[in-house]
Design an enzyme around this catalytic site. Structure first.
Site, PDB file in Angstrom:
ATOM      1  N   GLN A   1      11.478 123.315   1.276  1.00  0.00           N
ATOM      2  CA  GLN A   1      11.121 121.901   0.390  1.00  0.00           C
ATOM      3  C   GLN A   1      11.740 121.906  -0.695  1.00  0.00           C
ATOM      4  O   GLN A   1      11.497 122.907  -1.483  1.00  0.00           O
ATOM      5  CB  GLN A   1       9.562 121.797   0.522  1.00  0.00           C
ATOM      6  CG  GLN A   1       8.817 122.870  -0.036  1.00  0.00           C
ATOM      7  CD  GLN A   1       7.221 122.491  -0.435  1.00  0.00           C
ATOM      8  OE1 GLN A   1       6.932 122.232   0.788  1.00  0.00           O
ATOM      9  NE2 GLN A   1       6.772 123.118  -1.506  1.00  0.00           N
ATOM     10  N   GLY A   2      12.347 120.830  -1.079  1.00  0.00           N
ATOM     11  CA  GLY A   2      13.155 120.634  -2.639  1.00  0.00           C
ATOM     12  C   GLY A   2      11.973 119.778  -3.230  1.00  0.00           C
ATOM     13  O   GLY A   2      12.242 118.480  -3.448  1.00  0.00           O
TER      14      GLY A   2
ATOM     15  N   SER B   1       9.864 120.985  -6.403  1.00  0.00           N
ATOM     16  CA  SER B   1       9.856 121.406  -7.883  1.00  0.00           C
ATOM     17  C   SER B   1      11.238 121.461  -8.772  1.00  0.00           C
ATOM     18  O   SER B   1      12.257 121.641  -8.072  1.00  0.00           O
ATOM     19  CB  SER B   1       9.466 122.896  -8.172  1.00  0.00           C
ATOM     20  OG  SER B   1       8.045 122.920  -7.732  1.00  0.00           O
TER      21      SER B   1
ATOM     22  N   SER C   1      11.203 128.225  -1.736  1.00  0.00           N
ATOM     23  CA  SER C   1      11.235 129.083  -0.691  1.00  0.00           C
ATOM     24  C   SER C   1      11.809 129.070   0.581  1.00  0.00           C
ATOM     25  O   SER C   1      12.262 127.867   0.875  1.00  0.00           O
ATOM     26  CB  SER C   1       9.797 129.436  -0.146  1.00  0.00           C
ATOM     27  OG  SER C   1       8.664 129.609  -1.133  1.00  0.00           O
TER      28      SER C   1
ATOM     29  N   GLU D   1      -0.638 120.277   3.934  1.00  0.00           N
ATOM     30  CA  GLU D   1      -0.186 121.664   3.878  1.00  0.00           C
ATOM     31  C   GLU D   1      -1.473 122.398   3.156  1.00  0.00           C
ATOM     32  O   GLU D   1      -1.468 123.519   3.405  1.00  0.00           O
ATOM     33  CB  GLU D   1       0.805 121.530   2.541  1.00  0.00           C
ATOM     34  CG  GLU D   1       1.206 122.845   2.005  1.00  0.00           C
ATOM     35  CD  GLU D   1       2.113 123.704   2.983  1.00  0.00           C
ATOM     36  OE1 GLU D   1       2.085 123.492   4.131  1.00  0.00           O
ATOM     37  OE2 GLU D   1       2.864 124.821   2.337  1.00  0.00           O
TER      38      GLU D   1
END
Lengths: 373, 394
Positions: B126-127, B129, B162, B246
């Site tokens: 997941q992009g 931050s 991650s 999530e």
């Protein structure tokens, strides 16, 4: 799995909330606690007419045949209004003392009136040290046979003693051993003094001075007495916890109202994260407590082992009360220290229940025992 | 109110548990335990779960699920997280990336992206931050410019990503498409091929090892128009839905529960001054407190799932659940540290480490759990503003 109210539970909650708003506004709460006995007979009659003392009593005993969950729905809403009544002891020690006790004739004789709330039952269980429930009795204090026992006891923090029709008493009698008794309030030798507790339900010191004990008064004896007391105390803890959750909800609501309206440094207090985060933590913890308490009641309703759930729930209640009391008073500042504001009506009641039935440490040790530690 | 799992759910838990006892390797410690063999092992397990129809069972049949209710998914998550999440990075696909594509994607996108997820053969990262946009995510500056023919060209930098180096095949990317509106109104979601020219991954060493987190650079990366999810500039709203999913999708309490069981066993076996440590009053109440907090976090999560099942909003409950889960993990780390004492500094690789180094590992794990997927103070803001109606803080 469904951790929301069903339609009936929601209707019940709505109707209790409506009743509290209509009949028992906070002005009346303030007024009642100054009565000589701290008891409002007129309102109690309305409460029992609605069947709220009999929600969880089986139908064959004159109850409504609902569950403890439904009974908790009622208590939580009463807590939101800080509505004190002898409901919890009448249910936990009265109705369930008779239901789970081992005295068929007492059950037949008293349960219908107790379930209907016509006979008020209170718990005279706490010894004068405020810690023990079972006394150490020496032989020279109680010389008697099983059929003609005499009761010598001093009990403290007894709620609604002056309004009660019966006392449930924990004691130890020669020839009987540990005993849970149901003593009529008009028996000779009972003396009481209202203790000075400025906010909340009225509390009494009650002296049983050479009071006659008849065989028919014994709800349970020996090991069964300990078991019965544990059952009633656990129920009382859960009912009280639900009431306390209601108190905490209202303490938070008052705090949020203040945080939204009070302006300092040019903006509402709630715009400061130091304040907002305290409110968020209160909200989260109160909701968690509430679910734990309802879970314990649900397990009991289903006949499952609820010991761990109950002990964990009470431990959580105690932590939540400490948090809500500290945070809400911090945010209200001096206003919350004034009796003119309603906050203390909720927080002081909650603090009283934090330590009733044993506080955090006792319940954590109970959890530890049950975890096999 | 009903606090029990159904018979079907209980049977499934038993079946799954037996399966996992056989399939999860002895050495598997945690999804975050960086080792070369972690990713291939998790891929194997995800494929096996998919074969049995367990990976995406709550999805509709047309997308590779069996339409099971959310509680079956809860059972699955709990069994996974109480074993260190052996699905590896793929838990995220199932929790919210897949559901968002299902909800907001075009029919073509659903077919293209959901099948590989349900078969357990794709890793997403997941992009979100960025170096200058953490808690204030809407301030991100990665820019997606639409070309004349409708494609997008993306330039910017993401961080703390991650599994990017796993390697991930796809990135679920939030980027700015509009600079003329308020920050959160100009964001869009993209499904970006990590093999596209211009994507670079640099692993960052973390407290738990190398390769858990990464920097990802996007240098003029071309993204076709059909890889934008939902409408342009609608990214923030979709993301809020996704993050709520999530936050109830990672049952940290199940991990803490497992650690508590280990601690109970440890204190019963460990003698201090000739007495089992489990008799020490302070140790007893600390472990009990951890139990109470686990139970509370579990119930708040179940409440969020109950509301989700009824189609009610869950942003508030999922914020509470995420916060309590993270705090429970924090407590677990601390209680483990106190219980094991001085030797809790020993890493799992050291032969002298008590409890195979779990106390040390759990202390480190306690750090990111109150930070990832929205730091707990952000959860507190959500609760205060959306739940309690307090004013915004700025």
């Amino acid at each position: 799995m469904d951790l929301t109210y069903n339609d009936d539970q929601q209707d019940l909650a709505d109707s209790v909330r409506g009743f509290v708003a209509r009949e028992w506004p906070i002005a009346r709460v303030r007024d009642v606690q100054t009565h000589a006995t701290g008891f409002d007979d007129e309102l109690w009659k309305k409460v029992i007419a609605l069947g709220w003392s009999a929600v969880a009593v089986p139908e064959e005993h004159g109850g409504l045949g609902g569950g403890l969950v439904e009974q908790l729905v009622v208590l939580e809403e009463l807590g939101r209004g800080a509505v004190d009544s002898p409901l919890r002891t009448t249910i936990a020690y009265g109705a369930f003392g008779l239901l789970r006790g081992h005295n068929d004739s007492a059950r037949a004789r008293h349960l219908p009136a107790v379930a209907a709330g016509e006979a008020i039952v209170t718990a005279a269980v706490l010894e004068s040290d405020g810690r023990a429930v079972w006394p150490v009795v020496t032989t020279d204090e109680t010389a008697h046979s099983a059929d003609h026992a005499r009761l010598h006891a001093t009990k403290t923090l007894v709620p609604y003693a002056a309004s009660a029709d019966h006392f449930v008493v924990t004691t130890r009698l020669i020839g009987i051993g540990d005993a849970v008794l149901l003593i009529p309030a008009d028996r000779a030798g009972i003396r009481m003094r209202r203790q000075t507790v400025p906010v909340g339900e009225p509390r009494y010191r009650v002296d049983f001075d050479d009071v006659e004990v008849r065989r028919e008064d014994v709800l349970a004896a020996g090991d069964a007495a300990r078991e019965l007391f544990t059952t009633c105390a656990e129920l009382d803890t859960i009912l009280t916890a639900a009431y306390t959750v209601g108190l905490c909800h209202s303490a938070l609501a008052l705090t949020v109202e203040h945080a939204n309206s009070r302006v300092q440094f040019g903006r509402p207090l709630g715009a400061f994260q130091a304040v907002a985060h305290r409110c968020a933590d209160m909200h989260t913890e109160i909701n968690a407590t509430r679910l734990m308490v309802f879970e314990a009641a649900w397990l009991l309703d289903q006949g499952f082992d609820a010991r761990l759930a109950s002990a964990a729930a009470k431990a959580h209640v105690d932590q939540t009360v400490a948090l809500v009391s500290a945070h809400s008073h911090q945010i209200l500042g001096a206003m919350g220290f004034s009796t003119e504001h309603d906050l203390h009506l909720f927080t002081r009641r909650a603090k009283a229940y934090e330590q009733s039935g044993g506080g955090l440490d006792r319940h954590l040790h109970r959890v530890a025992d049950l975890l096999g530690l | 109110m009903d606090f029990a799992f159904s018979e079907t759910e209980k049977t499934f838990r038993e079946e799954l548990s037996t399966f996992l006892d056989q399939e999860v390797a002895e050495w598997w410690r945690h999804l975050f335990h960086a080792e070369e063999r972690t990713i291939p092992t998790s891929r194997e397990l995800a494929a096996k779960l998919a074969e049995r129809g367990w990976l995406t069972m709550s999805w509709p049949p047309e997308y590779g699920g069996s339409g099971a209710d959310a509680w079956m998914q809860v059972v699955l998550r709990e069994e996974m997280w109480s074993r260190g999440e052996p699905r590896g990075p793929q838990y995220m696909n199932v929790n919210y990336i897949g559901p968002l594509i299902m909800h907001y994607g075009t029919e073509e996108q659903r077919e293209r992206f959901l099948t590989p997820i349900s078969q357990g053969r794709v890793i997403w990262c997941q992009g979100f931050s960025e170096p200058d946009a953490g808690s204030d995510l809407a301030a991100l500056s990665t820019r997606a410019r639409r070309t004349a023919d409708g494609r997008y060209v993306i330039t910017g930098q993401k961080i703390w990503t991650s599994y990017a180096d796993a390697p991930a095949q796809w990135c679920f990317l939030l980027a700015r498409t509009n600079v003329d509106v308020r920050p959160h109104q100009g964001l869009s979601l993209f499904l970006v091929d990590m093999a596209a020219p211009g994507v670079t991954v640099r692993p960052i060493e973390s407290l738990i090892g190398t390769g858990e987190i990464n920097e990802v650079f996007f240098d003029e990366v071309e993204v076709p128009a059909d890889c934008r999810l939902g409408a342009e500039d609608d990214g923030w709203e979709m993301l809020r839905t996704g993050l709520a999913l999530e936050r109830i999708g990672v049952p940290w309490y199940a991990d803490a529960d497992r650690f508590l069981e280990r601690l109970v066993a440890y204190t019963r076996e460990t003698m201090v001054d000739g007495r089992p440590l489990s008799e020490d009053p302070r140790t007893r109440t600390r472990l009990a407190e951890l139990y109470v907090r686990c139970r509370a976090a579990r119930l708040v999560t179940y409440r969020a799932v109950s509301l989700q099942e009824k189609g009610s909003a869950t942003a508030l409950e999922s914020a509470s659940a995420w916060m309590l889960g993270g705090l429970t993990q924090q407590l677990a780390g601390q209680v483990g540290h106190e219980t094991v004492g001085a030797l809790s500094v020993l890493h799992a690789d050291d032969p002298d480490a008590p409890m195979d180094g779990w106390a040390q590992f759990q202390q480190l794990l306690a750090i990111p759990t109150t930070i990832a997927a929205g730091a707990i103070d952000i959860q507190r803001n959500i609760i205060a503003q959306q739940g309690l109606g307090l004013p915004r803080s700025n």
